[in-house]
Structure formats: structure tokens, C-alpha cells
Design a protein around this motif. Structure first.
Motif, mmCIF file in Angstrom:
data_model
loop_
_atom_site.group_PDB
_atom_site.id
_atom_site.type_symbol
_atom_site.label_atom_id
_atom_site.label_comp_id
_atom_site.label_asym_id
_atom_site.label_seq_id
_atom_site.Cartn_x
_atom_site.Cartn_y
_atom_site.Cartn_z
ATOM 1 N N THR A 145 0.854 -1.180 0.000
ATOM 2 C CA THR A 145 0.000 0.000 0.000
ATOM 3 C C THR A 145 0.888 1.227 0.000
ATOM 4 O O THR A 145 1.752 1.383 0.863
ATOM 5 C CB THR A 145 -0.926 0.029 1.233
ATOM 6 O OG1 THR A 145 -1.809 -1.085 1.178
ATOM 7 C CG2 THR A 145 -1.748 1.316 1.268
ATOM 8 N N LEU A 147 1.351 5.534 -0.449
ATOM 9 C CA LEU A 147 0.789 6.882 -0.458
ATOM 10 C C LEU A 147 1.568 7.698 -1.480
ATOM 11 O O LEU A 147 2.795 7.805 -1.393
ATOM 12 C CB LEU A 147 0.899 7.515 0.928
ATOM 13 C CG LEU A 147 0.487 8.985 1.028
ATOM 14 C CD1 LEU A 147 -0.967 9.186 0.627
ATOM 15 C CD2 LEU A 147 0.749 9.522 2.434
ATOM 16 N N ARG A 169 -1.269 -1.238 -4.356
ATOM 17 C CA ARG A 169 -2.414 -0.349 -4.170
ATOM 18 C C ARG A 169 -1.877 1.037 -3.854
ATOM 19 O O ARG A 169 -1.030 1.204 -2.983
ATOM 20 C CB ARG A 169 -3.296 -0.845 -3.017
ATOM 21 C CG ARG A 169 -4.491 0.048 -2.681
ATOM 22 C CD ARG A 169 -5.353 -0.610 -1.607
ATOM 23 N NE ARG A 169 -6.560 0.159 -1.338
ATOM 24 C CZ ARG A 169 -6.758 0.885 -0.233
ATOM 25 N NH1 ARG A 169 -5.820 0.930 0.711
ATOM 26 N NH2 ARG A 169 -7.889 1.544 -0.052
ATOM 27 N N ILE A 171 -2.806 5.026 -2.832
ATOM 28 C CA ILE A 171 -3.689 6.092 -2.379
ATOM 29 C C ILE A 171 -3.037 7.393 -2.818
ATOM 30 O O ILE A 171 -1.901 7.694 -2.429
ATOM 31 C CB ILE A 171 -3.859 6.061 -0.847
ATOM 32 C CG1 ILE A 171 -4.493 4.737 -0.414
ATOM 33 C CG2 ILE A 171 -4.700 7.243 -0.367
ATOM 34 C CD1 ILE A 171 -4.448 4.492 1.082
ATOM 35 N N VAL A 200 -6.054 9.274 5.163
ATOM 36 C CA VAL A 200 -5.279 8.143 4.634
ATOM 37 C C VAL A 200 -5.426 6.931 5.553
ATOM 38 O O VAL A 200 -5.582 5.801 5.086
ATOM 39 C CB VAL A 200 -3.802 8.530 4.456
ATOM 40 C CG1 VAL A 200 -2.970 7.316 4.042
ATOM 41 C CG2 VAL A 200 -3.658 9.640 3.407
ATOM 42 N N ARG A 201 -5.392 7.146 6.856
ATOM 43 C CA ARG A 201 -5.572 6.025 7.791
ATOM 44 C C ARG A 201 -6.924 5.336 7.582
ATOM 45 O O ARG A 201 -7.021 4.105 7.662
ATOM 46 C CB ARG A 201 -5.465 6.522 9.232
ATOM 47 C CG ARG A 201 -4.054 6.875 9.675
ATOM 48 C CD ARG A 201 -4.018 7.137 11.178
ATOM 49 N NE ARG A 201 -2.689 7.536 11.610
ATOM 50 C CZ ARG A 201 -2.307 8.811 11.769
ATOM 51 N NH1 ARG A 201 -3.172 9.797 11.520
ATOM 52 N NH2 ARG A 201 -1.083 9.081 12.166
ATOM 53 N N LEU A 203 -8.476 5.054 4.811
ATOM 54 C CA LEU A 203 -8.411 4.288 3.570
ATOM 55 C C LEU A 203 -7.430 3.125 3.650
ATOM 56 O O LEU A 203 -7.494 2.207 2.831
ATOM 57 C CB LEU A 203 -7.999 5.214 2.417
ATOM 58 C CG LEU A 203 -9.011 6.294 2.021
ATOM 59 C CD1 LEU A 203 -8.375 7.304 1.073
ATOM 60 C CD2 LEU A 203 -10.245 5.659 1.382
ATOM 61 N N ALA A 204 -6.519 3.186 4.610
ATOM 62 C CA ALA A 204 -5.496 2.129 4.751
ATOM 63 C C ALA A 204 -5.413 1.696 6.211
ATOM 64 O O ALA A 204 -4.407 1.969 6.895
ATOM 65 C CB ALA A 204 -4.150 2.637 4.259
ATOM 66 N N GLY A 206 -4.716 -1.018 7.477
ATOM 67 C CA GLY A 206 -3.573 -1.892 7.713
ATOM 68 C C GLY A 206 -2.239 -1.176 7.659
ATOM 69 O O GLY A 206 -1.191 -1.803 7.840
ATOM 70 N N VAL A 208 0.414 2.086 5.849
ATOM 71 C CA VAL A 208 1.022 2.484 4.575
ATOM 72 C C VAL A 208 2.457 1.972 4.550
ATOM 73 O O VAL A 208 3.233 2.221 5.470
ATOM 74 C CB VAL A 208 0.993 4.018 4.414
ATOM 75 C CG1 VAL A 208 1.751 4.440 3.161
ATOM 76 C CG2 VAL A 208 -0.440 4.520 4.359
ATOM 77 N N ASP A 209 2.809 1.262 3.496
ATOM 78 C CA ASP A 209 4.147 0.662 3.398
ATOM 79 C C ASP A 209 5.200 1.623 2.880
ATOM 80 O O ASP A 209 6.377 1.532 3.254
ATOM 81 C CB ASP A 209 4.091 -0.562 2.474
ATOM 82 C CG ASP A 209 3.155 -1.631 2.992
ATOM 83 O OD1 ASP A 209 3.374 -2.105 4.114
ATOM 84 O OD2 ASP A 209 2.194 -1.975 2.271
#
Length: 311
Positions: A145, A147, A169, A171, A200-201, A203-204, A206, A208-209
């Protein structure tokens, strides 16, 4: 007689000169290209706006073109293999692309993807190789994931498409009016501005990588640092001072390692474009003689696609 644009002093595009040029014939390892379209990029003006190490005046303007081989040096092959007079090609990391024709090293020339017209092809590689390096440096792999700040810009749109090929994925931050553009190219849009980190949290959940910054704004850097624990997975192409202070990566085409990566990435991007997996959305075209006006339009901020010049 051929013509091309030159910066004869440090400053704005409207101070450049559109000069006649003597075009040298190609020697071994060189190709002469009759230009059909010139890619327009912010770096074209930025790199001659102020005095820069390694840049001498007068400086020929333009880094990427699409056109037709007009002459080819004896025994010469281009990056993608054998080539002949009349072949459609693209050239990237050249000097003096804002011209009616130019002679360049064959090591900078590749066959034009048939899926792209000349305007699109002329704008494929600068943004595309930048995006490819951002993804590589951040270690983006399938299932990640990401950003992305500035998702609706030229580099952002290429990141979105290449990440989709990888299986990541994304964002992507954008103004609300650009959400459709982010979604079209495979991203999940999120509006920038106060409260971005919390949006953002949501939407993700799990996490953000990795974070990729194509904007350079303090908000983009602050939110990236807040959401991504591993600073080795934060990459910017704009916030160089912040990167140095905070200890994350900043990349630019002038860096030797970036230049080597981007040269190596060109054939893969041509392949992706030929297969229809990368598009180059266009906004406008201008006559080559109106290059300063094209750059003024680009500098306004949100052109909605790439710009090409027509000799």
C-alpha cells in the motif's frame, strides 16, 4: 536550415532565443532525427532558470522527442536493435530536443511504441523513468500500500499505472476536481489539506508501506513521515532539503545512479506502452516557435495532461 531553442542567459523561457542551427551529419553510433513532437517538462525551464554546475550557456533546451530517423551512422544500432532511415523513434536524455531536427547518440534512441502517437511518445520517458525509479527506491512490490503525493500530475499518473502493473495499491493525493483522473489510472483518491493523515488512515487501516512525493510540500513530507515508519521507503523528487534533514531519499535525473537507472528502465517502459499498459494523457500542443507560451501554461500548475511542441 534547422532551428532550435537556446537559453543564452539564466532566466525565464521568454528570454530564450529561437536560432538557426547547423545540423551535423551522424557519424558511427549516431542518428539524425526529424522531430515530429517535443516533450515539454518542468525541468526544461528549471535547469536554466539560475546558474547550475555543469550547465554552460548557450544551453540547448529539451530532453525528449519523438520523430523519424532521417540519417543513421554506418553500422549503427539503436537501443532496441537494428534501425533504418524512415523508422519512427523516440529519444530521451538528449540535449537540444526543442528543435526541428537533431543528431544524437544512438544509445539514447529507441523504437517508438506503435500504440502511442508522436505527441504521447515524446512525453513517455522523462516522467515514466522518474516514476519507475521512485517505485524501485521505495521497494514497492505486489500487495504493498503506497501513499502518492501529487497523483494527478505527469509523474503521478505514470506511478499509478506502473504500480498497477506491479500489483500495488496506491492512495493518491489530489484536488477533488482531479479524483476521476486518479481513479482512471488505478489509484484511490484522497483530498490533500488539513486532516490528510487521518483520511489516509481511514483508507489504509492496515497501514502504509511506502510514500512517494512528487509535490515537495511540507504537508506531503510531514504526512509521509507520520505514516511510514521506515524512512528508507519514503522517496521525494522535490523536497531535497527536507530529505537531507529527515534522512529519506531524494532522487533527480542528474544524479549518476538515477541516470543509470533511468537509462536501464527505458526499454521496459516502451514495452509497457506498446502493450497498452501505460498511457500518456495529453493536454495541449503548441507550435515549436511558441515554446515559451507552452512553458507558461505548464507553470500555471494543473494542465490536466502532457504538452507537446510541433516543429
Amino acid at each position: 536550415m534547422e532551428r532550435g531553442w537556446f537559453a543564452t542567459q539564466w532566466g525565464r523561457p521568454d528570454e530564450w532565443e529561437f536560432r538557426e542551427i547547423d545540423l551535423a551529419p551522424p557519424g558511427p553510433g549516431e542518428v539524425t532525427i526529424r522531430v515530429r513532437a517535443v516533450g515539454v517538462n518542468p525541468a526544461d525551464a528549471k535547469h536554466v532558470a539560475i546558474r547550475r554546475p555543469g550547465v554552460d550557456l548557450p544551453a540547448a533546451i529539451g530532453y525528449e522527442v519523438s520523430g523519424v530517423i532521417e540519417a543513421i551512422g554506418s553500422g549503427t544500432e539503436i537501443v532496441t536493435g537494428a534501425a533504418s532511415v524512415g523508422d519512427e523513434v523516440i529519444a530521451f536524455r538528449v540535449s537540444g530536443g526543442y528543435a526541428t531536427a537533431l543528431t544524437v547518440p544512438a544509445a539514447k534512441v529507441l523504437a517508438k511504441p506503435r500504440a502511442l502517437n508522436h505527441d504521447e511518445a515524446a512525453n513517455l520517458l522523462l516522467a515514466g523513468t522518474t516514476a519507475a525509479q521512485m517505485l524501485d527506491v521505495a521497494g514497492v512490490r505486489a500487495g504493498a500500500t503506497v501513499l502518492l503525493h501529487g497523483a494527478s500530475g505527469a509523474v503521478g499518473v505514470s506511478v499509478l499505472q506502473q504500480a498497477r502493473v506491479i500489483g500495488a495499491r496506491v492512495i493518491g493525493t489530489a484536488g477533488r476536481g482531479s479524483f476521476d483522473r486518479v481513479e482512471r489510472f488505478g489509484g484511490v483518491p484522497v483530498e490533500y489539506g488539513p486532516g490528510l493523515a487521518d483520511r489516509v488512515r481511514d483508507l489504509a487501516p492496515g497501514g502504509v508501506d511506502a510514500a512517494l512525493d512528487a509535490v515537495g510540500a511540507d504537508e506531503a513530507v510531514d504526512v509521509s513521515l507520520e505514516l511510514v515508519a521506515d524512512r528508507a521507503r519514503i522517496v521525494t523528487i522535490a523536497a531535497f532539503d527536507r530529505a537531507e534533514r529527515a534522512g529519506f531519499a531524494a532522487i533527480a535525473g542528474a544524479q549518476p545512479e538515477s541516470a543509470a537507472f533511468r537509462d536501464a528502465a527505458r526499454p521496459r517502459l516502451v514495452e509497457l506502452a506498446a502493450d497498452g499498459r501505460i498511457e500518456v494523457p495529453m493536454a495541449r500542443t503548441y507550435p515549436l516557435a511558441d515554446a515559451p507560451e507552452a512553458l507558461r501554461f505548464l507553470a500555471e500548475g494543473h494542465p490536466g495532461g502532457k504538452i507537446a511542441l510541433h516543429p
